[in-house]
Write a protein that holds these residues in place. Structure first.
Motif, mmCIF file in Angstrom:
data_model
loop_
_atom_site.group_PDB
_atom_site.id
_atom_site.type_symbol
_atom_site.label_atom_id
_atom_site.label_comp_id
_atom_site.label_asym_id
_atom_site.label_seq_id
_atom_site.Cartn_x
_atom_site.Cartn_y
_atom_site.Cartn_z
ATOM 1 N N GLU A 158 5.430 23.021 44.429
ATOM 2 C CA GLU A 158 4.244 22.910 43.888
ATOM 3 C C GLU A 158 4.872 23.683 42.835
ATOM 4 O O GLU A 158 4.664 23.656 41.696
ATOM 5 C CB GLU A 158 3.259 22.451 43.529
ATOM 6 N N ALA A 159 5.033 24.768 42.942
ATOM 7 C CA ALA A 159 5.403 26.383 42.589
ATOM 8 C C ALA A 159 6.574 26.073 41.815
ATOM 9 O O ALA A 159 7.222 25.311 41.812
ATOM 10 C CB ALA A 159 5.171 26.941 43.167
ATOM 11 N N GLY A 160 6.597 27.255 40.456
ATOM 12 C CA GLY A 160 8.039 27.223 40.528
ATOM 13 C C GLY A 160 9.230 28.108 41.262
ATOM 14 O O GLY A 160 9.074 29.360 42.076
ATOM 15 N N LEU A 161 10.022 26.990 41.275
ATOM 16 C CA LEU A 161 11.398 27.876 42.727
ATOM 17 C C LEU A 161 12.839 27.402 42.086
ATOM 18 O O LEU A 161 12.698 27.147 40.757
ATOM 19 C CB LEU A 161 10.947 26.607 43.939
ATOM 20 N N SER A 162 13.561 28.098 42.991
ATOM 21 C CA SER A 162 14.617 28.358 42.628
ATOM 22 C C SER A 162 15.114 26.878 42.691
ATOM 23 O O SER A 162 15.064 25.634 43.312
ATOM 24 C CB SER A 162 15.333 29.603 43.665
ATOM 25 N N ALA A 163 16.557 27.384 42.620
ATOM 26 C CA ALA A 163 17.428 25.839 42.561
ATOM 27 C C ALA A 163 17.774 24.851 43.907
ATOM 28 O O ALA A 163 17.708 23.345 44.175
ATOM 29 C CB ALA A 163 18.503 25.552 41.861
ATOM 30 N N PRO A 164 18.097 25.727 44.419
ATOM 31 C CA PRO A 164 18.123 25.758 46.053
ATOM 32 C C PRO A 164 16.554 25.106 47.049
ATOM 33 O O PRO A 164 16.694 24.095 47.737
ATOM 34 C CB PRO A 164 19.365 27.466 46.835
ATOM 35 N N ALA A 165 15.808 26.261 46.229
ATOM 36 C CA ALA A 165 14.275 25.476 46.554
ATOM 37 C C ALA A 165 14.484 23.983 45.894
ATOM 38 O O ALA A 165 13.598 23.733 47.164
ATOM 39 C CB ALA A 165 14.075 27.054 47.132
ATOM 40 N N ALA A 166 14.090 23.741 45.163
ATOM 41 C CA ALA A 166 13.622 22.325 44.780
ATOM 42 C C ALA A 166 14.543 21.676 45.055
ATOM 43 O O ALA A 166 13.835 20.303 45.449
ATOM 44 C CB ALA A 166 14.025 22.440 43.038
ATOM 45 N N ASP A 167 16.111 21.737 45.120
ATOM 46 C CA ASP A 167 16.532 20.539 46.127
ATOM 47 C C ASP A 167 16.420 20.546 47.496
ATOM 48 O O ASP A 167 15.691 19.676 48.276
ATOM 49 C CB ASP A 167 18.491 21.424 46.340
ATOM 50 N N LEU A 168 15.797 21.916 48.528
ATOM 51 C CA LEU A 168 15.302 21.370 49.262
ATOM 52 C C LEU A 168 13.912 20.425 49.797
ATOM 53 O O LEU A 168 13.731 19.376 50.206
ATOM 54 C CB LEU A 168 15.110 22.601 50.253
ATOM 55 N N CYS A 169 12.992 21.388 48.806
ATOM 56 C CA CYS A 169 11.921 20.333 48.377
ATOM 57 C C CYS A 169 12.327 18.564 48.258
ATOM 58 O O CYS A 169 11.742 18.034 49.206
ATOM 59 C CB CYS A 169 11.107 21.126 47.398
ATOM 60 N N GLN A 170 13.448 18.087 47.675
ATOM 61 C CA GLN A 170 13.491 17.020 47.689
ATOM 62 C C GLN A 170 13.813 16.384 49.164
ATOM 63 O O GLN A 170 13.771 14.972 48.838
ATOM 64 C CB GLN A 170 14.796 16.401 46.406
ATOM 65 N N THR A 171 14.489 16.806 49.583
ATOM 66 C CA THR A 171 15.304 16.415 50.821
ATOM 67 C C THR A 171 14.268 15.858 51.569
ATOM 68 O O THR A 171 13.981 15.191 52.930
ATOM 69 C CB THR A 171 16.729 16.975 51.704
ATOM 70 N N ILE A 172 13.079 17.324 51.480
ATOM 71 C CA ILE A 172 12.206 17.072 53.096
ATOM 72 C C ILE A 172 11.225 15.589 51.607
ATOM 73 O O ILE A 172 10.140 15.357 53.313
ATOM 74 C CB ILE A 172 11.226 18.565 52.943
ATOM 75 N N THR A 173 11.054 15.204 51.153
ATOM 76 C CA THR A 173 10.405 14.238 51.168
ATOM 77 C C THR A 173 10.369 13.345 51.726
ATOM 78 O O THR A 173 9.838 11.903 51.719
ATOM 79 C CB THR A 173 9.798 13.872 49.521
ATOM 80 N N GLN A 174 11.818 13.150 52.539
ATOM 81 C CA GLN A 174 12.467 11.601 53.498
ATOM 82 C C GLN A 174 10.846 11.512 54.312
ATOM 83 O O GLN A 174 11.070 12.669 55.124
ATOM 84 C CB GLN A 174 13.472 11.779 53.890
ATOM 85 N N LYS A 175 10.088 10.093 54.600
ATOM 86 C CA LYS A 175 9.419 10.186 55.719
ATOM 87 C C LYS A 175 10.066 10.418 57.049
ATOM 88 O O LYS A 175 11.899 9.541 57.151
ATOM 89 C CB LYS A 175 8.778 8.891 55.422
ATOM 90 N N THR A 176 9.754 10.145 58.112
ATOM 91 C CA THR A 176 10.339 10.450 58.818
ATOM 92 C C THR A 176 9.324 9.558 59.946
ATOM 93 O O THR A 176 8.017 10.168 60.256
ATOM 94 C CB THR A 176 10.583 12.047 59.712
#
Length: 209
Positions: A53-71
């Motif tokens: 939820e914090a202000g992140l760099s573009a690569p970090a923001a992209d990582l947050c998008q990928t880890i929202t996938q449920k496992t």
């Protein structure tokens, strides 16, 4: 042979007293559908999302998008059942794994396992965890969905003793006795769930032959 209805009812009563969720499925297909439904209803693992939820760099923001996938982890399903669950997960966009669980220690939403026996007098599951993947799955997932054939329900712990004695003939391994969701009151005697294991335990009674 199915367990007597009174044993199944006793198991249900005892398990629900310790916050377990119980359902019945008359086929493996319906049990697997329940697993996917449970995953769909829950929020994505919060541990992995911490900080997104914090202000992140573009690569970090992209990582947050990928880890929202449920496992979903299913380390001990048969190949056929794993494939069937995989098809259901693909439809929902969920990730399904059966190995390499050490790489997902903070991000397993659902662990689904088949258990070996149930003890009606306490609502306890008995799970022979011979593989590390199975032990990890039942410890770090936020929700554990246990598939319990009703034919494997026994009245008391003494009735499970012959099964344990049979296992002891093999090299030592790890047997879990699971009663309800993980809980502790070590800190100021305040009850907390999910500290040493899953937040929720769902038990699916399998009535198929």
């Amino acid at each position: 042979m199915d367990a007597p209805a009174d044993l199944t009812q006793l198991f249900t009563t005892k398990a629900e007293l310790v916050s377990a969720v119980t359902v019945t499925a008359d086929s493996m297909a319906k049990a697997l559908a329940y697993v996917v439904e449970a995953c769909e209803k829950k929020d994505a693992c919060k541990l992995l999302l911490s900080g997104c939820e914090a202000g992140l760099s573009a690569p970090a923001a992209d990582l947050c998008q990928t880890i929202t996938q449920k496992t979903i982890a299913a380390p001990d399903l048969s190949d056929a059942d794993f494939a069937a669950l995989g098809n259901l997960c693909e439809e929902k966009g969920f990730r399904l794994i059966r190995e390499g669980l050490r790489n997902h220690l903070g991000g397993i939403d659902i662990a689904v396992t088949r258990v070996d026996a149930g003890i009606a007098e306490t609502g306890t599951l008995v799970l022979r965890s011979r593989e590390e993947e199975l032990r990890i799955a039942t410890m770090v997932a936020e929700v554990h969905v246990a598939l319990l054939p009703v034919s494997a329900i026994r009245a008391t712990s003494q009735d499970v003793a012959p099964l344990l004695q049979e296992w002891m003939r093999d090299p030592p391994d790890y047997t879990s006795f699971i009663t309800g969701a993980s809980r502790t009151a070590d800190i100021e005697r305040v009850l907390a769930l999910g500290v040493h294991g899953p937040l929720e335990l769902h038990i699916v009674f399998l009535t198929e032959a």
